[in-house]
Design an enzyme around this catalytic site. Structure first.
Site, PDB file in Angstrom:
ATOM      1  N   HIS A 233       0.902  -1.213   0.025  1.00 47.75           N
ATOM      2  CA  HIS A 233      -0.187  -0.059   0.186  1.00 47.75           C
ATOM      3  C   HIS A 233       0.847   1.275  -0.077  1.00 47.75           C
ATOM      4  CE1 HIS A 233      -4.478  -1.299   1.018  1.00 47.75           C
ATOM      5  NE2 HIS A 233      -3.476  -2.540   0.527  1.00 47.75           N
ATOM      6  N   ASP A 234       2.068   1.291   0.566  1.00 45.58           N
ATOM      7  CA  ASP A 234       2.780   2.520   0.420  1.00 45.58           C
ATOM      8  C   ASP A 234       3.536   2.479  -0.661  1.00 45.58           C
ATOM      9  OD1 ASP A 234       4.467   4.349   2.053  1.00 45.58           O
ATOM     10  OD2 ASP A 234       6.187   3.431   1.345  1.00 45.58           O
TER      11      ASP A 234
ATOM     12  N   GLY B 189       5.010   6.097  -3.971  1.00 49.39           N
ATOM     13  CA  GLY B 189       6.133   5.506  -4.062  1.00 49.39           C
ATOM     14  C   GLY B 189       6.553   4.710  -2.629  1.00 49.39           C
TER      15      GLY B 189
ATOM     16  N   ASP C  81       8.249   5.155  -0.280  1.00 49.46           N
ATOM     17  CA  ASP C  81       8.706   6.485   0.765  1.00 49.46           C
ATOM     18  C   ASP C  81       8.424   6.434   2.143  1.00 49.46           C
ATOM     19  OD1 ASP C  81       6.344   7.253   0.602  1.00 49.46           O
ATOM     20  OD2 ASP C  81       6.831   9.014  -0.742  1.00 49.46           O
TER      21      ASP C  81
ATOM     22  N   THR D 247      -1.311 -15.738   0.117  1.00 47.23           N
ATOM     23  CA  THR D 247      -1.261 -16.870   0.637  1.00 47.23           C
ATOM     24  C   THR D 247      -1.392 -16.932   1.926  1.00 47.23           C
ATOM     25  OG1 THR D 247       0.037 -19.111   0.761  1.00 47.23           O
ATOM     26  CG2 THR D 247       1.139 -17.190   0.595  1.00 47.23           C
TER      27      THR D 247
ATOM     28  N   THR E 142      -3.862 -22.470   4.057  1.00 48.20           N
ATOM     29  CA  THR E 142      -2.558 -22.752   4.689  1.00 48.20           C
ATOM     30  C   THR E 142      -2.027 -21.197   4.929  1.00 48.20           C
ATOM     31  OG1 THR E 142      -1.352 -23.052   2.659  1.00 48.20           O
ATOM     32  CG2 THR E 142      -1.833 -24.959   3.925  1.00 48.20           C
TER      33      THR E 142
ATOM     34  N   ILE F  67       1.797 -20.571   6.363  1.00 46.89           N
ATOM     35  CA  ILE F  67       3.021 -20.748   5.487  1.00 46.89           C
ATOM     36  C   ILE F  67       2.685 -19.977   4.091  1.00 46.89           C
ATOM     37  CG2 ILE F  67       3.411 -22.797   6.916  1.00 46.89           C
ATOM     38  CD1 ILE F  67       2.343 -24.495   4.627  1.00 46.89           C
TER      39      ILE F  67
ATOM     40  N   ASP G  59       3.236 -20.391   0.609  1.00 45.57           N
ATOM     41  CA  ASP G  59       3.379 -21.604  -0.396  1.00 45.57           C
ATOM     42  C   ASP G  59       2.398 -21.343  -1.492  1.00 45.57           C
ATOM     43  OD1 ASP G  59       0.703 -22.105   0.563  1.00 45.57           O
ATOM     44  OD2 ASP G  59       0.900 -24.013   1.218  1.00 45.57           O
TER      45      ASP G  59
END
Length: 376
Positions: A90-91, A108, A110, A217, A236, A239, A241
């Site tokens: 989001h930044d 950007g 920043d 994920t 999952t 983790i 994956d």
């Protein structure tokens, strides 16, 4: 370490990055990360020591690493770690090549999310207020740029989730020059062509875009459909994956699963489906692509010639390959991630090998020990 010239090439859209490897240190890191434990004395924990720092510029960042990975994430794939990854997107996601070319205010990578008191309260940033509030004091405490803290946290959030790759970390960002423009963050309701164009305006290719959304994920949705707030994007969530790709493409919903409209469209649209299915069952391929795309995203809008590569502070990635059930793997984790295993009985590829929870916990305790909070 690779030279900054490679990163300038990356900004032009050429993929040149693999996954950097961190050599296991012969001890623990610079601090206890708030866990109250002393640094480990055994070799092989994969956490670099400040005493072995190679670049003096990076020395202060060992303590900041510990404050984030230990104090905020507690060494695990927690909600704070997930939020830090989302915050990095989001930044950086308000960067626009078109705006820069026109000399207009731009976003950007920043750290404006930490310095602008209004940006985090925009509707598209719902749910990020907590992680922003936790990271802001580190900027003042360590007298560093907000963008450096924010994007270190994003890289550590990836590593906090087993399977997550090492994403190179840079420091020396300038302070935010503008309030990030509104209306530039990609939305899950946007059509595919609009999303492709928005990522292209950031300087990211379709393949990089599809690699980046794989971070879902370990994500949960809370605001798209509040009736099922907390549902995860795959089965999952703890983790890192490729199951997100497999389960998004599959028909129907698993219990507790939520599919974003944009993810389903990416999986089936003629423009993006090939890149989406490319990653199914190919952990090595995905995490390599993801690390390169996240790295490029983390320096959008920055003058890379003024940045310092401080990837030396990062812990070893926890590979999922040795943790798989019914594969030839076995052991306690390691660096770099791994591709789907093969079931010995049938000798057929396993698209998403299940992970042994006992081996998983052992790997976390070995490679993240100093940051873990002891059981009450």
């Amino acid at each position: 370490m690779r030279s900054l010239s490679l990163f300038i090439v990356a900004l032009l859209g050429t993929s040149v990055h693999g996954i950097p490897q961190v050599v296991p240190a012969s001890g623990g890191p610079s601090g206890s990360g708030g866990s109250g434990k002393p640094p480990p004395t055994t070799a092989g924990d994969g956490i670099p020591l400040v005493a072995n720092a190679k670049n003096p510029v990076c020395v202060p960042w060992y303590a900041i690493r510990d404050a984030i990975m230990g104090g905020l994430f507690q060494g695990r794939c927690t909600d704070n770690a997930r939020a830090a990854v989302r915050l990095a997107f989001h930044d950086a996601g308000t960067f626009s090549l078109a705006l820069r070319a026109a000399g207009l205010p731009n976003g950007g990578a920043d750290g404006s999310m930490l310095s602008d008191p209004t940006e985090v309260n925009r509707s598209e940033n719902n749910g990020l207020q907590t992680i922003v509030g936790l990271l802001q004091p580190l900027v003042t405490k360590f007298n560093v740029a907000p963008g450096d803290v924010l994007h270190l946290a994003g890289a550590l959030g990836v590593l906090a989730c087993p399977g997550g790759p090492v994403v190179p970390v840079f420091v020396g960002r300038h302070l935010p020059l503008n309030i990030a423009p509104q209306g530039l963050l990609p939305s899950p309701e946007d059509p595919v062509d609009k999303l492709v164009a928005r990522f292209a305006d950031m300087g990211l290719t379709i393949r990089q875009m599809i690699a980046l959304i794989g971070a879902h994920t370990t994500g949960r949705q809370r605001f798209v459909n509040t009736a099922v707030a907390g549902n995860s994007f795959d089965s999952t969530i703890n983790i890192w994956d490729t199951r997100f790709y497999t389960e998004t493409l599959a028909t129907g919903l698993l219990p507790g699963q939520f599919k974003l409209d944009s993810d389903v469209k990416f999986a089936t649209n003629i423009t993006t489906a090939t890149e989406f299915t490319r990653f199914i069952g190919h952990q090595d391929l995905w995490i390599t692509d993801y690390a390169g795309a996240h790295e490029q995203m983390s320096i959008l809008g920055q003058d890379t010639t003024t940045l310092t590569d401080c990837s030396e502070i990062l812990p070893l990635s926890i590979s999922l390959t040795p943790l798989e059930i019914g594969t030839t793997g076995g052991g306690g984790g390691g660096g770099g991630g791994g591709e789907g295993g093969v079931a010995p009985a049938s000798n057929k590829p396993v698209t998403d090998p299940p992970i042994d929870p006992t081996l998983l916990e052992a790997a976390i305790e070995k490679f993240r020990d100093i940051w873990l909070v002891p059981a009450a």
